[in-house]
Write a protein that holds these residues in place. Structure first.
Motif, PDB file in Angstrom:
ATOM      1  N   ILE A 320      -7.436  11.718  -5.523  1.00  0.00           N
ATOM      2  CA  ILE A 320      -6.515  10.740  -4.947  1.00  0.00           C
ATOM      3  C   ILE A 320      -6.529  10.898  -3.432  1.00  0.00           C
ATOM      4  O   ILE A 320      -6.286  11.987  -2.912  1.00  0.00           O
ATOM      5  CB  ILE A 320      -5.091  10.925  -5.487  1.00  0.00           C
ATOM      6  CG1 ILE A 320      -5.082  10.726  -7.009  1.00  0.00           C
ATOM      7  CG2 ILE A 320      -4.123   9.949  -4.815  1.00  0.00           C
ATOM      8  CD1 ILE A 320      -3.743  10.998  -7.652  1.00  0.00           C
ATOM      9  N   GLY A 321      -6.844   9.821  -2.728  1.00  0.00           N
ATOM     10  CA  GLY A 321      -6.880   9.835  -1.270  1.00  0.00           C
ATOM     11  C   GLY A 321      -5.683   9.105  -0.697  1.00  0.00           C
ATOM     12  O   GLY A 321      -5.268   8.059  -1.210  1.00  0.00           O
ATOM     13  N   LEU A 322      -5.121   9.645   0.382  1.00  0.00           N
ATOM     14  CA  LEU A 322      -3.958   9.065   1.049  1.00  0.00           C
ATOM     15  C   LEU A 322      -4.424   8.397   2.334  1.00  0.00           C
ATOM     16  O   LEU A 322      -4.998   9.056   3.206  1.00  0.00           O
ATOM     17  CB  LEU A 322      -2.918  10.153   1.354  1.00  0.00           C
ATOM     18  CG  LEU A 322      -2.568  11.084   0.180  1.00  0.00           C
ATOM     19  CD1 LEU A 322      -1.538  12.112   0.622  1.00  0.00           C
ATOM     20  CD2 LEU A 322      -2.059  10.285  -1.021  1.00  0.00           C
ATOM     21  N   PHE A 323      -4.157   7.102   2.466  1.00  0.00           N
ATOM     22  CA  PHE A 323      -4.703   6.317   3.567  1.00  0.00           C
ATOM     23  C   PHE A 323      -3.580   5.777   4.446  1.00  0.00           C
ATOM     24  O   PHE A 323      -2.674   5.092   3.968  1.00  0.00           O
ATOM     25  CB  PHE A 323      -5.533   5.150   3.030  1.00  0.00           C
ATOM     26  CG  PHE A 323      -6.844   5.580   2.459  1.00  0.00           C
ATOM     27  CD1 PHE A 323      -8.020   5.413   3.172  1.00  0.00           C
ATOM     28  CD2 PHE A 323      -6.907   6.177   1.212  1.00  0.00           C
ATOM     29  CE1 PHE A 323      -9.235   5.824   2.654  1.00  0.00           C
ATOM     30  CE2 PHE A 323      -8.114   6.592   0.682  1.00  0.00           C
ATOM     31  CZ  PHE A 323      -9.282   6.417   1.409  1.00  0.00           C
ATOM     32  N   SER A 324      -3.665   6.117   5.732  1.00  0.00           N
ATOM     33  CA  SER A 324      -2.694   5.615   6.692  1.00  0.00           C
ATOM     34  C   SER A 324      -3.357   4.861   7.837  1.00  0.00           C
ATOM     35  O   SER A 324      -2.719   4.031   8.484  1.00  0.00           O
ATOM     36  CB  SER A 324      -1.863   6.769   7.259  1.00  0.00           C
ATOM     37  OG  SER A 324      -2.705   7.721   7.904  1.00  0.00           O
ATOM     38  N   ARG A 325      -4.618   5.147   8.117  1.00  0.00           N
ATOM     39  CA  ARG A 325      -5.321   4.532   9.243  1.00  0.00           C
ATOM     40  C   ARG A 325      -6.570   3.768   8.820  1.00  0.00           C
ATOM     41  O   ARG A 325      -6.896   2.742   9.405  1.00  0.00           O
ATOM     42  CB  ARG A 325      -5.710   5.618  10.263  1.00  0.00           C
ATOM     43  CG  ARG A 325      -4.529   6.395  10.816  1.00  0.00           C
ATOM     44  CD  ARG A 325      -3.740   5.576  11.805  1.00  0.00           C
ATOM     45  NE  ARG A 325      -2.553   6.292  12.273  1.00  0.00           N
ATOM     46  CZ  ARG A 325      -1.758   5.859  13.226  1.00  0.00           C
ATOM     47  NH1 ARG A 325      -2.011   4.709  13.818  1.00  0.00           N
ATOM     48  NH2 ARG A 325      -0.682   6.536  13.587  1.00  0.00           N
ATOM     49  N   THR A 326      -7.276   4.281   7.860  1.00  0.00           N
ATOM     50  CA  THR A 326      -8.536   3.672   7.449  1.00  0.00           C
ATOM     51  C   THR A 326      -8.325   2.777   6.230  1.00  0.00           C
ATOM     52  O   THR A 326      -7.282   2.823   5.569  1.00  0.00           O
ATOM     53  CB  THR A 326      -9.574   4.755   7.127  1.00  0.00           C
ATOM     54  OG1 THR A 326      -8.964   5.769   6.299  1.00  0.00           O
ATOM     55  CG2 THR A 326     -10.090   5.402   8.395  1.00  0.00           C
ATOM     56  N   ASP A 327      -9.321   1.967   5.913  1.00  0.00           N
ATOM     57  CA  ASP A 327      -9.226   0.947   4.867  1.00  0.00           C
ATOM     58  C   ASP A 327      -9.686   1.522   3.529  1.00  0.00           C
ATOM     59  O   ASP A 327     -10.864   1.833   3.356  1.00  0.00           O
ATOM     60  CB  ASP A 327     -10.101  -0.251   5.257  1.00  0.00           C
ATOM     61  CG  ASP A 327      -9.982  -1.404   4.274  1.00  0.00           C
ATOM     62  OD1 ASP A 327      -9.255  -1.267   3.274  1.00  0.00           O
ATOM     63  OD2 ASP A 327     -10.626  -2.444   4.509  1.00  0.00           O
ATOM     64  N   PRO A 328      -8.776   1.650   2.545  1.00  0.00           N
ATOM     65  CA  PRO A 328      -9.201   2.197   1.246  1.00  0.00           C
ATOM     66  C   PRO A 328     -10.215   1.324   0.516  1.00  0.00           C
ATOM     67  O   PRO A 328     -10.958   1.826  -0.334  1.00  0.00           O
ATOM     68  CB  PRO A 328      -7.879   2.298   0.464  1.00  0.00           C
ATOM     69  CG  PRO A 328      -6.941   1.369   1.145  1.00  0.00           C
ATOM     70  CD  PRO A 328      -7.350   1.355   2.588  1.00  0.00           C
ATOM     71  N   LYS A 329     -10.267   0.036   0.838  1.00  0.00           N
ATOM     72  CA  LYS A 329     -11.270  -0.811   0.199  1.00  0.00           C
ATOM     73  C   LYS A 329     -12.683  -0.393   0.591  1.00  0.00           C
ATOM     74  O   LYS A 329     -13.638  -0.643  -0.144  1.00  0.00           O
ATOM     75  CB  LYS A 329     -11.035  -2.274   0.576  1.00  0.00           C
ATOM     76  CG  LYS A 329      -9.748  -2.856   0.008  1.00  0.00           C
ATOM     77  CD  LYS A 329      -9.573  -4.301   0.421  1.00  0.00           C
ATOM     78  CE  LYS A 329      -8.274  -4.884  -0.122  1.00  0.00           C
ATOM     79  NZ  LYS A 329      -8.082  -6.287   0.309  1.00  0.00           N
TER      80      LYS A 329
END
Length: 367
Positions: A320-329
């Motif tokens: 599971i990755g947590l994304f705040s700045r980069t695009d999870p798509k």
């Protein structure tokens, strides 16, 4: 908006306003190289049109992905798997960068020669030219520029002597995720773009998996005795993607309150310093394959978007990755059972609720 999120945004704005000179020089250097590549190496005449790459007679292949970041290297593994499936008797050379490249590709028997550029290739021109000269001396049936928008990749692919060239950049209907694009480009060249894509995969062997489990058990003995599930975390990332100790403490407190007892293991970054004040058992290694084996033994992994996240996704662990700045798509942990969660609001409790919902709805993947 939480005070933590406001502080992070203010800090990011200040950092942008005070960009260090070396960052500006790097940006100028990249722009200069891109300009040079566009003029010296226009679109290559041997770039194949969709559906025209032959299925026979491809024996010598070169993959160009000269990037030193661990995650970008790991995201080449689906392409290597696809090449082995399409051309099972071929040998695949790789132009890469970074010390982790050999470890990441160690499980692929098709790998031939690795041409590794220094991460500061432009600052070491003689070494770089020597590597490119060795590459230029070989002849290939197929060269694949596996990066989208990479000047160095296009430069290397243009220098290679090859009958056919496939480029990710400009391929029609390209998928968003960076791990899927090279395989899609190859399939388009072959005229077969449909079908499930290979996952990220380090191809750990049974011996590596056994040592990973042994190491994890040794690490867990440093904590209280328990039969609870294991959760591996990597509370580190580059730049603005990195959350501080207080954020992770609040996140873990809220997560464990929702999912129940977990044996938490902190994976320590390259500097060897715990980001959680050694509150949990820790594990450190400079070997990516050993790290991957421990993550797989743990079965579940959580971190921000980073190279270790992609390494975890290349194992059988639920990632599971947590994304705040980069695009999870584009960058979410690739593969079935994995997920990318947006946490741009900066709230660790809300992020923990999203992670808990995923953990409660899925079991770790079996090795």
């Amino acid at each position: 908006m939480s005070s933590i999120a406001a502080t992070q945004r203010a800090t990011a704005a200040t950092d942008r306003q005070r960009a260090p000179m070396h960052g500006r020089l790097q940006s100028f250097r990249r722009q200069a190289v891109a300009w040079l590549v566009r003029r010296v190496l226009p679109d290559s005449g041997n770039q194949v049109a969709p559906g025209t790459l032959p299925r026979q007679g491809i024996q010598r292949i070169l993959v160009c992905r000269p990037n030193h970041r661990l995650g970008n290297t790991v995201m080449v593994t689906p392409l290597l798997a696809e090449l082995e499936a399409r051309f099972p008797g071929a040998e695949v050379d790789v132009l890469g960068s970074g010390g982790a490249t050999r470890c990441v590709f160690a499980g692929f028997p098709s790998i031939g020669e690795l041409f590794l550029l220094d991460r500061r290739a432009l600052r070491r021109p003689l070494t770089t030219l020597g590597t490119l000269r060795r590459l230029r001396a070989k002849r290939y049936d197929l060269v694949i520029d596996a990066a989208s928008g990479s000047s160095s990749g296009k430069l290397a692919a243009g220098m290679a002597q090859a009958r056919y060239q496939v480029r990710v950049e400009g391929t029609p209907d390209a998928p968003l995720h960076f791990a899927a694009r090279p395989v899609h480009a190859l399939r388009v060249a072959l005229g077969e773009s449909a079908g499930a894509q290979p996952p990220l995969d380090l191809r750990l062997d049974d011996g590596e998996r056994a040592k990973g489990m042994e190491t994890l058990q040794r690490v867990l003995h440093a904590g209280p005795a328990s039969a609870a599930p294991v959760l591996a975390i990597f509370p580190n990332a580059t730049g603005a993607k990195c959350q501080d100790t207080a954020w992770w403490q609040r996140f873990l407190g809220a997560l464990l309150a929702r999912v129940g007892e977990r044996r938490v293991v902190e994976l320590v970054a390259a500097d060897g310093v715990s980001r959680l004040d050694n509150a949990y058992p820790t594990y450190f290694t400079s070997d990516p394959r050993k790290l991957a084996a421990v993550i797989e033994a743990a079965g579940t992994y959580v971190s921000a978007d980073c190279g270790v996240m992609h390494l975890a996704a290349a194992t059988h662990a639920t990632t599971i990755g947590l994304f705040s700045r980069t695009d999870p798509k584009r960058y979410a942990p690739y593969g079935q059972g994995n997920a990318g969660i947006t946490c741009e609001d900066g709230c660790p409790e809300r992020t923990a609720a999203r992670v808990a919902a995923l953990l409660e709805s899925s079991a770790p993947r079996a090795a």
